[in-house]
Design an enzyme around this catalytic site. Structure first.
Site, mmCIF file in Angstrom:
data_model
loop_
_atom_site.group_PDB
_atom_site.id
_atom_site.type_symbol
_atom_site.label_atom_id
_atom_site.label_comp_id
_atom_site.label_asym_id
_atom_site.label_seq_id
_atom_site.Cartn_x
_atom_site.Cartn_y
_atom_site.Cartn_z
ATOM 1 N N HIS A 1 -25.045 42.014 16.040
ATOM 2 C CA HIS A 1 -23.868 41.137 16.136
ATOM 3 C C HIS A 1 -23.840 40.072 15.031
ATOM 4 O O HIS A 1 -22.880 40.029 14.249
ATOM 5 C CB HIS A 1 -23.780 40.533 17.543
ATOM 6 C CG HIS A 1 -22.777 39.436 17.676
ATOM 7 N ND1 HIS A 1 -21.426 39.645 17.510
ATOM 8 C CD2 HIS A 1 -22.925 38.123 17.939
ATOM 9 C CE1 HIS A 1 -20.790 38.494 17.672
ATOM 10 N NE2 HIS A 1 -21.682 37.554 17.925
ATOM 11 N N GLU B 1 -27.654 28.799 21.095
ATOM 12 C CA GLU B 1 -27.115 29.056 22.420
ATOM 13 C C GLU B 1 -27.911 30.110 23.194
ATOM 14 O O GLU B 1 -28.135 29.959 24.385
ATOM 15 C CB GLU B 1 -25.655 29.510 22.313
ATOM 16 C CG GLU B 1 -25.121 29.880 23.676
ATOM 17 C CD GLU B 1 -23.651 29.623 23.830
ATOM 18 O OE1 GLU B 1 -22.957 29.701 22.813
ATOM 19 O OE2 GLU B 1 -23.227 29.354 24.961
ATOM 20 N N ASP B 2 -28.342 31.157 22.523
ATOM 21 C CA ASP B 2 -28.923 32.294 23.249
ATOM 22 C C ASP B 2 -30.428 32.460 23.102
ATOM 23 O O ASP B 2 -31.004 33.379 23.685
ATOM 24 C CB ASP B 2 -28.240 33.600 22.796
ATOM 25 C CG ASP B 2 -26.773 33.626 23.201
ATOM 26 O OD1 ASP B 2 -26.421 32.882 24.131
ATOM 27 O OD2 ASP B 2 -25.996 34.377 22.595
ATOM 28 N N ASP C 1 12.663 49.397 12.642
ATOM 29 C CA ASP C 1 11.797 49.211 11.478
ATOM 30 C C ASP C 1 10.315 49.236 11.836
ATOM 31 O O ASP C 1 9.688 48.220 12.004
ATOM 32 C CB ASP C 1 12.151 47.908 10.747
ATOM 33 C CG ASP C 1 12.365 46.764 11.722
ATOM 34 O OD1 ASP C 1 12.235 46.989 12.939
ATOM 35 O OD2 ASP C 1 12.641 45.652 11.260
HETATM 36 MN MN MN Z 1 -21.561 35.483 18.603
#
Ligand code: MN
Length: 716
Positions: free
Chosen positions: A48, A76-77, A259
């Site tokens: 990621h 954060e993780d 269109d």
């Molecule tokens: Mn992310």
């Protein structure tokens, strides 16, 4: 899977070897802290951040942005701290990672358009650095590309958030490719059937459409060649979501969407006038549809998008949408703000770019001085809404406030009663003072108590006009209520002195004579006017007295001035009218037990002095009233005390300990030695009444070496 060598390859053309080394270091760091983490897709988590960094490299972002792309989820993780990021990669990267961590905590909760706009503004306001938002968008693009691995609930939530927050933000920054990709991915997850149906229908017509596209392109190309205009002509299928929106907005079905293909003429020239020339060539070929021509070159869109748009009646009588722009305009249209990070060889940042930057600056409302466009770009602050702060209600709604707003402003914004009864506040679940300054992203909860009243002191820190006006009107109403009470007490006493009855006379014609002079409308107004001290009780009662009595009274008033206190006929007790309308004079500091006198000060109620205070000699005797103590609760009243003693060590401590033994607070103490080697000890203490004060004095006098103890006036 993208490899680090791919990212380095994408960036080596425009970044320095030192920067490439840092990117590699960030890769190693990210790989080690995300080690063992798996995405829902089953791939290693590292894929990621790698994809995000790769996307940013394709956008030719600077090194700090790409490094942050690799590190954006570490704080954060994983167990990584911001300090570690800063130590390894510097302050700029740490700041970017911090901003991303904060934004990722925002929980979008509303489908209301006005709320969505507030959320968008909040994200912009939290993106103190532009690059935070660009990384966040790249992060979202990759998460959307891999959304099918999430649970259906999460898919729906993330897709909704993408459609309402992130696609419009990409649009606002002018990054068209992101906007269209995010919209189509979100559309696919929010309404798979509609998306699928549309995709099938578009595919079915594909061969026919491609043939048609080629034909139109060739006609235009030939015409431009004849005129010697160089450029590229694109014919692209519109993205699904825009077709879907058109069907929804115009209530038409797929076959009526004329269109599906939009044509684009991208000129090699960088001159605006060539765009208009190409336009007239197109209009010479086909008849334009009235009202469909838009000149975004003369009047660029808010996101700085520039182009000419026209719709013409094509070779088969069908409508054809054509956009005309230079390559530079095209680059901006596709990449928006991101285009400005591009490294361009031999590109003079000080030249042509200046105009573009100026527009960008207007767009972003950045106040920052523009010395060097490149530096400007790398430090660009997205100060789009510098004067606003966005906070959450406990329900997850976002509310905007001016900077400097407090929980009290927040409370009044919900409801006047919530404001009036507000006794405390929690921000992010912690109790905060009412003066706390709200910050972006705070969740604010107000604690109320029925029957609680606002405080005049709140006016010192609230900033919203609603809070100010509500508090003020409450305070005014309260002061008026008390003024009416005070005015009534004053008038009744004065009338009684002359054996007159206020009740009977208050509505008489004589009194009404005063109404115009004092802008009085009702009898309550009259009482309030007296209570505020704007009209003296004597003036009112004189209306009912014979001429000579009035004169005599004036004389006695003169006498009064000399021997104070005298106006003993008026007596009000110090209960019921306290707090707003009674204050104690700072000059003489009356305490219960002292002989006191009141002075009706204009608009500020009654000021209480001791009868011995020299200040009263200077005051208008007409406005003096006798007052008496009626204290039920024991309060603390400040008073100054001076003890003079032979100077010896520890005297201050000895006196202090005596005062404290009475459980009396000392708020100030000071010692000075005079030329006679005497110690002068001044104290400011808070006592209940005169009795207690005298007991303290007596006790201090018993100390060794004390010469005198006395109450003194506050030092001016
Ligand atoms: Mn992310």
């Amino acid at each position: 899977m993208l490899r680090i060598t791919d990212i380095l390859e994408k960036t080596q053309s425009y970044l320095s070897p030192v920067e490439l080394e840092m990117i590699e270091k960030a890769y190693i760091f990210s790989a080690s802290v995300h080690q063992g983490q798996i995405r829902l897709s089953g791939e290693p988590y590292l894929t990621h951040p790698m994809e995000v960094a790769g996307m940013l490299a394709d956008m030719k972002m600077d090194a700090a942005t790409i490094i942050t792309g690799l590190l954006h989820d570490t704080v954060e993780d994983t167990l990584t701290t911001l300090k570690q990021i800063e130590d390894n990669f510097g302050k700029v990267v740490a700041n970017l990672v911090d901003g991303l961590t904060k934004i990722s905590k925002i929980r979008f909760s509303s489908q209301e358009e006005r709320q969505a706009e507030n959320f968008r503004k909040m994200i912009l306001a939290m993106s103190s650095d532009m690059r935070i938002l660009l990384i966040r968008l790249a992060d979202r693009v990759h998460n959307m590309r891999t959304l099918e691995f999430q649970t259906p609930d999460r898919q729906h939530y993330i897709a909704q958030e993408t459609l309402e927050l992130y696609a419009p933000l990409a649009n606002r920054l002018g990054i068209n490719w992101m906007k269209t990709e995010l919209e189509d991915l979100a559309f696919r997850h929010l309404d798979f059937d509609a998306y699928n149906d549309l995709a099938k229908r578009v595919a079915k017509k594909r061969e026919k459409r491609e043939r048609y596209t080629e034909e139109v392109k060739n006609i235009i190309k030939k015409e431009l060649d004849n005129l010697g205009i160089q450029g590229e002509i694109e014919g692209r299928a519109k993205h699904f979501y825009s077709i879907y929106q058109k069907m929804q907005e115009q209530h038409i079905n797929f076959d009526e969407v004329y269109d599906l293909t939009a044509f684009r003429i991208i000129l090699d020239s960088d001159k605006e006038k060539d765009c208009y020339e190409a336009l007239s060539a197109v209009h010479a070929l086909w008849k334009p549809v009235p009202g469909r021509f838009k000149d975004y070159i003369a009047m660029p869109k808010a996101n700085n998008y520039r182009s000419l748009h026209t719709t013409v009646i094509g070779p088969y009588g069908e409508r054809v949408e054509i956009q005309i722009r230079t390559r530079e305009m095209h680059e901006w249209a596709e990449e928006g703000i991101a285009a400005h990070w591009h490294y361009k060889e031999g590109y003079d940042h000080h030249g042509d770019d200046v105009e573009q930057i100026r527009k960008l600056r207007e767009l972003l409302e950045v106040q920052q001085e523009l010395d060097n466009p490149h530096e400007f770009m790398s430090n660009l602050k997205l100060a789009l809404f510098p004067d606003e702060v966005y906070v959450f209600t406990p329900n997850g709604d976002v509310r905007a406030f001016p900077k400097g707003a407090t929980p009290v402003d927040f409370a009044y914004s919900i409801h006047t009663d919530i404001g009036h009864q507000c006794i405390g506040a929690k921000v992010n679940r912690n109790i905060v003072p009412l003066k706390y300054l709200l910050k972006n992203g705070d969740t604010v909860e107000i604690i109320t108590q029925a029957g609680h009243h606002p405080s005049k002191d709140w006016l010192k820190f609230v900033v919203t006009s609603k809070a100010i006006s509500r508090i003020r009107s409450w305070v005014n109403a309260e002061e008026r209520k008390k003024s009416i009470g005070l005015g009534k007490a004053l008038l009744e006493k004065e009338f009684k002195k002359h054996h007159l009855k206020l009740n009977q006379l208050v509505k008489s014609e004589e009194i009404k004579g005063l109404y115009a002079e004092y802008s009085i409308k009702t009898s309550d107004d009259l009482l309030a006017t007296v209570g505020y001290g704007r009209l003296s009780p004597k003036r009112v009662v004189n209306l009912f007295l014979p001429e000579d009595t009035v004169k005599k009274d004036d004389v006695s008033a003169q006498k009064t001035k000399k021997k104070i206190p005298v106006s003993s006929s008026l007596g009000i007790s110090l209960t019921g009218i306290e707090d707003v309308l009674v204050r104690f004079a700072k000059c003489c500091e009356p305490i219960p037990g002292d002989a006191i006198i009141g002075y009706i000060s204009r608009g500020r109620g009654v000021t209480i002095h001791t009868t011995g205070c020299p200040i009263i000699q200077e005051l208008d005797p007409e406005r003096l009233v006798t007052v008496e103590w009626a204290i039920k609760e024991k309060n603390a009243y400040p008073v100054h005390l001076r003890a003079v003693c032979r100077d010896h060590k520890g005297v201050l401590a000895e006196i202090s300990s005596i005062i404290s033994s009475f459980d009396v607070n000392i708020s100030h103490a000071e010692i000075e030695t005079n030329p006679d080697m005497q110690a002068i000890c001044d104290f400011r203490i808070d006592v209940h009444d005169l009795t207690q004060f005298n007991q303290i004095v007596t006790s201090i006098k018993k100390l060794n070496g004390i010469i005198s103890v006395e109450r003194i006036r506050r030092v001016q």
